[in-house]
Scaffold this motif. Structure first.
Motif, PDB file in Angstrom:
ATOM      1  N   LEU A  30       5.636  -2.916  -6.137  1.00 44.92           N
ATOM      2  CA  LEU A  30       5.553  -1.569  -6.694  1.00 44.92           C
ATOM      3  C   LEU A  30       4.747  -1.567  -7.984  1.00 44.92           C
ATOM      4  N   GLY A  31       4.849  -2.641  -8.762  1.00 52.67           N
ATOM      5  CA  GLY A  31       4.057  -2.760  -9.986  1.00 52.67           C
ATOM      6  C   GLY A  31       2.568  -2.722  -9.701  1.00 52.67           C
ATOM      7  N   VAL A  32       2.145  -3.383  -8.642  1.00 49.53           N
ATOM      8  CA  VAL A  32       0.741  -3.381  -8.249  1.00 49.53           C
ATOM      9  C   VAL A  32       0.286  -1.977  -7.870  1.00 49.53           C
ATOM     10  N   LEU A  33       1.202  -1.175  -7.331  1.00 57.75           N
ATOM     11  CA  LEU A  33       0.878   0.195  -6.935  1.00 57.75           C
ATOM     12  C   LEU A  33       1.021   1.178  -8.093  1.00 57.75           C
ATOM     13  N   GLY A  34       1.285   0.662  -9.289  1.00 61.08           N
ATOM     14  CA  GLY A  34       1.387   1.516 -10.461  1.00 61.08           C
ATOM     15  C   GLY A  34       2.742   2.181 -10.620  1.00 61.08           C
ATOM     16  N   LEU A  35       3.758   1.655  -9.955  1.00 61.86           N
ATOM     17  CA  LEU A  35       5.111   2.200 -10.024  1.00 61.86           C
ATOM     18  C   LEU A  35       6.061   1.176 -10.616  1.00 61.86           C
ATOM     19  N   ARG A  36       7.157   1.667 -11.148  1.00 61.11           N
ATOM     20  CA  ARG A  36       8.173   0.746 -11.653  1.00 61.11           C
ATOM     21  C   ARG A  36       9.548   1.279 -11.281  1.00 61.11           C
ATOM     22  N   ILE A  37      10.499   0.376 -11.223  1.00 67.11           N
ATOM     23  CA  ILE A  37      11.878   0.771 -10.968  1.00 67.11           C
ATOM     24  C   ILE A  37      12.335   1.599 -12.149  1.00 67.11           C
ATOM     25  N   ASP A  38      12.705   2.853 -11.887  1.00 66.74           N
ATOM     26  CA  ASP A  38      13.049   3.731 -12.997  1.00 66.74           C
ATOM     27  C   ASP A  38      14.540   3.994 -13.128  1.00 66.74           C
ATOM     28  N   GLN A  39      15.314   3.604 -12.138  1.00 66.37           N
ATOM     29  CA  GLN A  39      16.766   3.725 -12.208  1.00 66.37           C
ATOM     30  C   GLN A  39      17.372   2.506 -11.533  1.00 66.37           C
ATOM     31  N   SER A  40      18.441   1.959 -12.123  1.00 66.29           N
ATOM     32  CA  SER A  40      19.087   0.806 -11.511  1.00 66.29           C
ATOM     33  C   SER A  40      20.509   0.650 -12.044  1.00 66.29           C
ATOM     34  N   ALA A  70      -1.542   3.880  -1.665  1.00 68.18           N
ATOM     35  CA  ALA A  70      -2.392   3.167  -2.625  1.00 68.18           C
ATOM     36  C   ALA A  70      -3.542   4.085  -3.026  1.00 68.18           C
ATOM     37  N   ARG A  71      -4.026   3.927  -4.254  1.00 74.84           N
ATOM     38  CA  ARG A  71      -5.101   4.801  -4.748  1.00 74.84           C
ATOM     39  C   ARG A  71      -6.490   4.376  -4.292  1.00 74.84           C
ATOM     40  N   ASP A  72      -6.632   3.109  -3.853  1.00 75.80           N
ATOM     41  CA  ASP A  72      -7.939   2.637  -3.399  1.00 75.80           C
ATOM     42  C   ASP A  72      -7.754   1.337  -2.605  1.00 75.80           C
ATOM     43  N   ARG A  73      -8.854   0.834  -2.048  1.00 74.28           N
ATOM     44  CA  ARG A  73      -8.797  -0.398  -1.250  1.00 74.28           C
ATOM     45  C   ARG A  73      -8.377  -1.600  -2.090  1.00 74.28           C
ATOM     46  N   ALA A  74      -8.847  -1.654  -3.325  1.00 80.81           N
ATOM     47  CA  ALA A  74      -8.487  -2.773  -4.197  1.00 80.81           C
ATOM     48  C   ALA A  74      -6.973  -2.838  -4.410  1.00 80.81           C
ATOM     49  N   MET A  75      -6.335  -1.684  -4.483  1.00 83.06           N
ATOM     50  CA  MET A  75      -4.879  -1.651  -4.661  1.00 83.06           C
ATOM     51  C   MET A  75      -4.175  -2.167  -3.406  1.00 83.06           C
ATOM     52  N   VAL A  76      -4.708  -1.866  -2.226  1.00 80.50           N
ATOM     53  CA  VAL A  76      -4.153  -2.403  -0.975  1.00 80.50           C
ATOM     54  C   VAL A  76      -4.283  -3.924  -0.985  1.00 80.50           C
ATOM     55  N   ASP A  77      -5.453  -4.426  -1.354  1.00 79.37           N
ATOM     56  CA  ASP A  77      -5.676  -5.874  -1.409  1.00 79.37           C
ATOM     57  C   ASP A  77      -4.718  -6.544  -2.392  1.00 79.37           C
ATOM     58  N   ALA A  78      -4.539  -5.937  -3.571  1.00 81.96           N
ATOM     59  CA  ALA A  78      -3.637  -6.493  -4.586  1.00 81.96           C
ATOM     60  C   ALA A  78      -2.187  -6.448  -4.106  1.00 81.96           C
ATOM     61  N   PHE A  79      -1.805  -5.365  -3.438  1.00 83.81           N
ATOM     62  CA  PHE A  79      -0.459  -5.262  -2.856  1.00 83.81           C
ATOM     63  C   PHE A  79      -0.195  -6.440  -1.925  1.00 83.81           C
ATOM     64  N   ALA A 118       0.937  -0.922   2.656  1.00 82.10           N
ATOM     65  CA  ALA A 118       0.217  -0.186   1.616  1.00 82.10           C
ATOM     66  C   ALA A 118      -1.008   0.399   2.303  1.00 82.10           C
ATOM     67  N   VAL A 119      -1.248   1.712   2.098  1.00 86.52           N
ATOM     68  CA  VAL A 119      -2.327   2.386   2.804  1.00 86.52           C
ATOM     69  C   VAL A 119      -3.148   3.244   1.850  1.00 86.52           C
ATOM     70  N   PHE A 120      -4.463   3.183   2.043  1.00 82.48           N
ATOM     71  CA  PHE A 120      -5.406   4.065   1.376  1.00 82.48           C
ATOM     72  C   PHE A 120      -6.105   4.851   2.471  1.00 82.48           C
ATOM     73  N   HIS A 121      -6.037   6.175   2.399  1.00 81.18           N
ATOM     74  CA  HIS A 121      -6.589   7.029   3.449  1.00 81.18           C
ATOM     75  C   HIS A 121      -8.055   7.388   3.234  1.00 81.18           C
ATOM     76  N   GLY A 122      -8.678   6.803   2.239  1.00 82.25           N
ATOM     77  CA  GLY A 122     -10.047   7.168   1.908  1.00 82.25           C
ATOM     78  C   GLY A 122     -10.035   8.184   0.771  1.00 82.25           C
ATOM     79  N   PRO A 123     -11.207   8.535   0.269  1.00 84.11           N
ATOM     80  CA  PRO A 123     -11.264   9.478  -0.854  1.00 84.11           C
ATOM     81  C   PRO A 123     -10.646  10.833  -0.481  1.00 84.11           C
ATOM     82  N   VAL A 124      -9.716  11.285  -1.298  1.00 85.69           N
ATOM     83  CA  VAL A 124      -9.073  12.581  -1.101  1.00 85.69           C
ATOM     84  C   VAL A 124      -8.862  13.240  -2.461  1.00 85.69           C
ATOM     85  N   GLN A 125      -8.660  14.517  -2.440  1.00 82.33           N
ATOM     86  CA  GLN A 125      -8.307  15.233  -3.654  1.00 82.33           C
ATOM     87  C   GLN A 125      -6.873  15.723  -3.498  1.00 82.33           C
TER      88      GLN A 125
END
Length: 136
Positions: A30-40, A70-79, A118-125
């Motif tokens: 989740l850290g690689v995807l820019g998320l963190r555990i926010d409750q525990s 994932a926000r991009d392909r690099a994030m999928v690779d890092a995941f 982890a999935v990136f669907h391509g450029p989207v808005q």
């Protein structure tokens, strides 16, 4: 307190056989995807719509497919790389899939055998980063 959620799924609940290994795995990926555990708490944690707790003698671990954005392909690779280093097992290296043009994903099995993608669907808005809920 404000929390963020999507539109269809309120939450996904996973039960972990080895809670310590599972928390380590999800903290890393989740850290690689820019998320963190926010409750525990003792034997549980939550991030966005994902809730994970420890399985006990009366419950069994879950076995589901969970796709994370994932926000991009690099994030999928890092995941993928991070998931393997954190105890995950390969279930499909990063690459384009046939689901639709631009669908780039990687798949790993978490410590309990859940198929995590982890999935990136391509450029989207996006219309918004998330839905914000503020109790009245």
């Amino acid at each position: 307190m404000t929390w963020h959620t999507g539109r269809l799924i309120d939450h996904v609940h996973l039960r972990a056989r080895n809670f310590v290994a599972t928390r380590h795995f999800y903290t890393a990926v989740l850290g690689v995807l820019g998320l963190r555990i926010d409750q525990s708490g003792e034997g549980w944690f939550q991030v966005d719509e994902l809730f994970v707790d420890a399985a006990d003698a009366r419950t069994i671990p879950t076995h589901i497919h969970l796709a994370l954005q994932a926000r991009d392909r690099a994030m999928v690779d890092a995941f993928y790389k991070t998931a393997l280093a954190a105890g995950g097992k390969d279930n499909g290296a990063p690459g384009e899939r046939h689901y639709h043009p631009g669908y780039y994903a990687a798949f790993v099995l978490d410590p309990d055998g859940n198929n995590i993608e982890a999935v990136f669907h391509g450029p989207v808005q996006r219309s918004a980063a998330s839905v914000e809920l503020n109790p009245a």
